[in-house]
Structure formats: C-alpha cells, structure tokens
Design a protein around this motif. Structure first.
Motif, PDB file in Angstrom:
ATOM      1  N   TYR A 290      -0.009 -13.333   7.486  1.00 25.36           N
ATOM      2  CA  TYR A 290      -1.326 -13.328   8.114  1.00 25.36           C
ATOM      3  C   TYR A 290      -1.830 -11.899   8.286  1.00 25.36           C
ATOM      4  N   SER A 291      -1.041 -10.907   7.840  1.00 25.81           N
ATOM      5  CA  SER A 291      -1.431  -9.515   8.025  1.00 25.81           C
ATOM      6  C   SER A 291      -1.270  -8.732   6.726  1.00 25.81           C
ATOM      7  N   HIS A 292      -2.054  -7.669   6.628  1.00 27.04           N
ATOM      8  CA  HIS A 292      -1.988  -6.753   5.480  1.00 27.04           C
ATOM      9  C   HIS A 292      -1.896  -5.352   6.069  1.00 27.04           C
ATOM     10  N   LEU A 293      -0.798  -4.652   5.782  1.00 25.42           N
ATOM     11  CA  LEU A 293      -0.533  -3.382   6.441  1.00 25.42           C
ATOM     12  C   LEU A 293      -0.396  -2.238   5.438  1.00 25.42           C
ATOM     13  N   HIS A 294      -1.014  -1.111   5.784  1.00 26.33           N
ATOM     14  CA  HIS A 294      -0.835   0.137   5.057  1.00 26.33           C
ATOM     15  C   HIS A 294      -0.382   1.180   6.061  1.00 26.33           C
ATOM     16  N   GLY A 295       0.382   2.155   5.599  1.00 25.21           N
ATOM     17  CA  GLY A 295       0.852   3.170   6.524  1.00 25.21           C
ATOM     18  C   GLY A 295       1.166   4.469   5.823  1.00 25.21           C
ATOM     19  N   PHE A 296       1.406   5.491   6.641  1.00 27.04           N
ATOM     20  CA  PHE A 296       1.813   6.783   6.115  1.00 27.04           C
ATOM     21  C   PHE A 296       2.697   7.484   7.135  1.00 27.04           C
ATOM     22  N   MET A 297       3.546   8.354   6.624  1.00 26.55           N
ATOM     23  CA  MET A 297       4.335   9.227   7.481  1.00 26.55           C
ATOM     24  C   MET A 297       3.472  10.460   7.735  1.00 26.55           C
ATOM     25  N   PRO A 298       3.278  10.832   9.000  1.00 24.91           N
ATOM     26  CA  PRO A 298       2.367  11.932   9.315  1.00 24.91           C
ATOM     27  C   PRO A 298       2.812  13.277   8.727  1.00 24.91           C
ATOM     28  N   TYR A 299       1.908  14.237   8.837  1.00 27.64           N
ATOM     29  CA  TYR A 299       2.130  15.603   8.375  1.00 27.64           C
ATOM     30  C   TYR A 299       3.465  16.109   8.895  1.00 27.64           C
ATOM     31  N   PRO A 300       4.261  16.797   8.116  1.00 24.53           N
ATOM     32  CA  PRO A 300       3.953  17.375   6.821  1.00 24.53           C
ATOM     33  C   PRO A 300       4.300  16.461   5.642  1.00 24.53           C
ATOM     34  N   ILE A 301       4.875  15.299   5.888  1.00 22.05           N
ATOM     35  CA  ILE A 301       5.335  14.464   4.782  1.00 22.05           C
ATOM     36  C   ILE A 301       4.167  13.804   4.061  1.00 22.05           C
ATOM     37  N   GLN A 302       3.315  13.108   4.779  1.00 26.76           N
ATOM     38  CA  GLN A 302       2.106  12.485   4.261  1.00 26.76           C
ATOM     39  C   GLN A 302       2.339  11.585   3.052  1.00 26.76           C
ATOM     40  N   LEU A 303       3.377  10.786   3.088  1.00 24.28           N
ATOM     41  CA  LEU A 303       3.610   9.786   2.055  1.00 24.28           C
ATOM     42  C   LEU A 303       3.303   8.424   2.640  1.00 24.28           C
ATOM     43  N   GLY A 304       2.890   7.481   1.816  1.00 25.33           N
ATOM     44  CA  GLY A 304       2.643   6.155   2.327  1.00 25.33           C
ATOM     45  C   GLY A 304       1.955   5.274   1.322  1.00 25.33           C
ATOM     46  N   GLY A 305       1.635   4.080   1.776  1.00 29.37           N
ATOM     47  CA  GLY A 305       0.978   3.103   0.932  1.00 29.37           C
ATOM     48  C   GLY A 305       1.048   1.738   1.574  1.00 29.37           C
ATOM     49  N   HIS A 306       1.133   0.713   0.747  1.00 31.07           N
ATOM     50  CA  HIS A 306       1.181  -0.673   1.198  1.00 31.07           C
ATOM     51  C   HIS A 306       2.583  -0.986   1.742  1.00 31.07           C
ATOM     52  N   ILE A 307       2.660  -1.451   2.976  1.00 29.21           N
ATOM     53  CA  ILE A 307       3.951  -1.734   3.606  1.00 29.21           C
ATOM     54  C   ILE A 307       4.441  -3.114   3.160  1.00 29.21           C
ATOM     55  N   LEU A 308       5.593  -3.130   2.502  1.00 23.70           N
ATOM     56  CA  LEU A 308       6.228  -4.395   2.112  1.00 23.70           C
ATOM     57  C   LEU A 308       7.149  -4.886   3.218  1.00 23.70           C
ATOM     58  N   THR A 309       8.075  -4.044   3.655  1.00 22.33           N
ATOM     59  CA  THR A 309       8.948  -4.381   4.784  1.00 22.33           C
ATOM     60  C   THR A 309       9.208  -3.126   5.601  1.00 22.33           C
ATOM     61  N   SER A 310       9.300  -3.323   6.899  1.00 21.04           N
ATOM     62  CA  SER A 310       9.660  -2.256   7.818  1.00 21.04           C
ATOM     63  C   SER A 310      10.115  -2.914   9.111  1.00 21.04           C
ATOM     64  N   TYR A 311      10.809  -2.166   9.938  1.00 23.40           N
ATOM     65  CA  TYR A 311      11.371  -2.719  11.173  1.00 23.40           C
ATOM     66  C   TYR A 311      10.977  -1.834  12.345  1.00 23.40           C
TER      67      TYR A 311
END
Length: 169
Positions: free
Chosen positions: A124-145
């Motif tokens: 029921y949800s669609h999630l995107h995320g990123f790791m904050p500066y300085p890493i700044q990587l991210g995208g569509h979240i498939l699984t996370s805890y």
C-alpha cells in the motif's frame, strides 16, 4: 522529471556519470498533507518488521486511506535500486547497504484508482530514500528495517493528491 538520486551526477567517481546516464521518473505523485501524526520505532538489530509493513500496519490500523510519509533515522540493512537511462534504454541497478542513517519518504493509499499509478504490487506504500550528505546515495526502497526511526504521517484527502504520469516512450 529529472532528479538526482544517486550522488552527484557531475562527479566522475559516480558510476552513472562515467556511463553517461541520467535518472528520471515516469510518474510523480504530489499531495498537500494535513498536520503530521508522529510515531517512533526503537528496536536496534531487528529484522522481523520490514519498513513497508510497519508503515502500512500503522496506517491501516489508524483508518487512513491517503497519506504522505516521511521517516528519518537509523535503518537496518537496506536493499534499494535505481534506474539509469542511456541510449539503450533503462537499466536497473540494485544495491544493498549495511545499517545506516536514511531519509525515506513516500505515498500510502488503499484506493485502487490511485494505487495503480504509484504503489508497488503487494504493498500500500511506495518509498524512496537516500542516505544524507556526504554519502547521498539512494533510490527506490525494496526492503529495509526500522531500528531507531521517527515516522511522520501527513494524512490527505483524495482531492489533495495529483498524479502526473508519463508513459514509456
């Protein structure tokens, strides 16, 4: 529809820049949320409760049909992907990262007329995320805890949501 989601695209250390690729979205959902409802989760090391399930269970229990969600904090192992576009068409890149701090946001709905545009099958949800500066990587979240996470929920009504869709060309 262009959006930088995987580091600095002008940086030659970025694999997408070296390959001459950009990142784009086919659909964009926007909404104006009401005052937030905030809850927290604090169980470092757990891998029993996946982040989509946590958000969905909370919102279903609260009888919320539409919401924007925003989470910040420490998450366990996270599997995400992003698509890079080049002359040969889109190519999916999958990544799995160790526990780290993330900013994750997305949309939630149980309304099939909206879900068909923005929600992944089986959720029921669609999630995107990123790791904050300085890493700044991210995208569509498939699984996370969620480990030490604050969840802000912005309930919405149907007339507060707009979906812009651009079919594949």
């Amino acid at each position: 529809y262009q959006r930088r989601v995987h580091g600095d695209l002008n940086n030659n250390d970025n694999p997408f820049t070296r390959a001459g690729r950009t990142v784009a979205f086919r659909a964009v959902g926007m909404g104006v949320g009401n005052s937030p409802i905030t809850t927290t989760y604090n169980k470092v090391g757990q891998t029993d409760l996946e982040v989509h399930t946590w958000v969905e269970q909370y919102l279903l229990k609260s009888n919320i049909t539409y919401a924007a969600v925003q989470m910040t904090g420490l998450f366990g192992p996270t599997h995400y992907y992003c698509d890079a576009f080049a002359s040969g068409g889109p190519k999916r890149y999958d990544f799995t990262v160790d526990p780290s701090t993330w900013d994750i946001g997305g949309l939630f709905t149980t309304d099939p007329s909206v879900a068909s545009y923005v929600i992944d099958p089986g959720h029921y949800s669609h999630l995107h995320g990123f790791m904050p500066y300085p890493i700044q990587l991210g995208g569509h979240i498939l699984t996370s805890y969620p480990w030490q996470v604050t969840l802000n929920i912005y309930p919405m009504e149907r007339d507060q949501i707009s979906i812009y869709y651009k079919p594949n060309q």
